[in-house]
Enzyme design. Structure first.
Site, short mmCIF file in Angstrom:
data_model
loop_
_atom_site.label_atom_id
_atom_site.label_comp_id
_atom_site.label_asym_id
_atom_site.label_seq_id
_atom_site.Cartn_x
_atom_site.Cartn_y
_atom_site.Cartn_z
N LYS A 23 -1.00 8.94 -7.64
CA LYS A 23 -1.12 8.48 -8.90
C LYS A 23 -1.69 10.15 -9.65
CE LYS A 23 -3.50 5.52 -11.67
NZ LYS A 23 -4.34 4.51 -11.58
N ASP A 79 0.96 2.43 -11.38
CA ASP A 79 -0.65 1.87 -11.06
C ASP A 79 -0.11 0.48 -11.12
OD1 ASP A 79 -1.06 1.51 -13.70
OD2 ASP A 79 -2.66 2.34 -14.17
#
Length: 211
Positions: free
Chosen positions: A120, A138
């Site tokens: 991420k 996420d």
């Protein structure tokens, strides 16, 4: 879901949440990477507050790599998980210096080898630093993508691949913050709040239940 419905949702998100967001204060690419690392499990507001003094003290990657971990901790102690983050920041800078000639790598496969950098963070960095398209997944993105009917995967990597197939590339970099904002304000983990949702007309899971 039809391409028309997808485009309607994307247009609604653009109108409601904008197409750009304010980035983290930085003067060099390595500082941006560390700021993104700091934001993990912390609010952007918390990160914004520590960055000015942090970058006043650490103006070069060498200074960060050579500093005692305890000193780095002092500058970021208002941030969640600050002890582990301070350790990773120091180690990450050391790796960039020794393995990449002080230049932050541009390949996600290399970025995720750095201390404290997950997929991420790497994807966000590449988008913000170099404009490289990528979908960052996420918990908010994963949840809402599944509720919309855009994805079926149960982990971020699976959903990332599905969204890259579903969404136009020009929307990849901004879908993350748009769905984060939407997930915090409307389509929360506890309740979908479909009656307040600007996307309900096209959503395939209007009557979803919390998972």
């Amino acid at each position: 879901m039809t391409k028309e419905a997808i485009q309607n949702i994307l247009s609604a998100l653009d109108q409601e949440y904008g197409t750009t967001k304010v980035g983290f204060l930085h003067h060099a690419d390595w500082q941006l990477l560390l700021a993104i690392m700091l934001s993990a499990q912390s609010t952007d507001k918390q990160v914004y507050e520590v960055l000015p003094k942090l970058w006043d003290r650490f103006t070069s990657i060498e200074q960060m790599a050579e500093a005692p971990v305890e000193e780095i901790e002092d500058y970021i102690k208002s941030i969640g998980l600050y002890k582990s983050k301070a350790k990773n920041m120091k180690q990450c800078c050391g790796q960039i210096i020794s393995e990449y000639n002080s230049v932050v790598p541009r390949a996600i496969e290399e970025l995720v080898k750095l201390a404290g950098v997950g997929r991420k963070s790497a994807t966000l960095f590449l988008a913000d630093a170099y404009g490289i398209p990528g979908v960052t997944v996420d918990t908010h993105v994963l949840r809402i993508a599944k509720r919309l009917g855009w994805a079926n995967g149960n982990n971020p990597v699976q959903v990332e691949k599905e969204l890259m197939q579903v969404l136009p590339k020009e929307n990849w970099n901004r879908i993350n913050f748009q769905l984060i904002y939407h997930g915090r304000s409307v389509c929360t983990a506890r309740k979908c709040n479909c009656e307040k949702c600007l996307l309900s007309e096209w959503c395939e899971k209007k009557d979803c239940v919390s998972k």
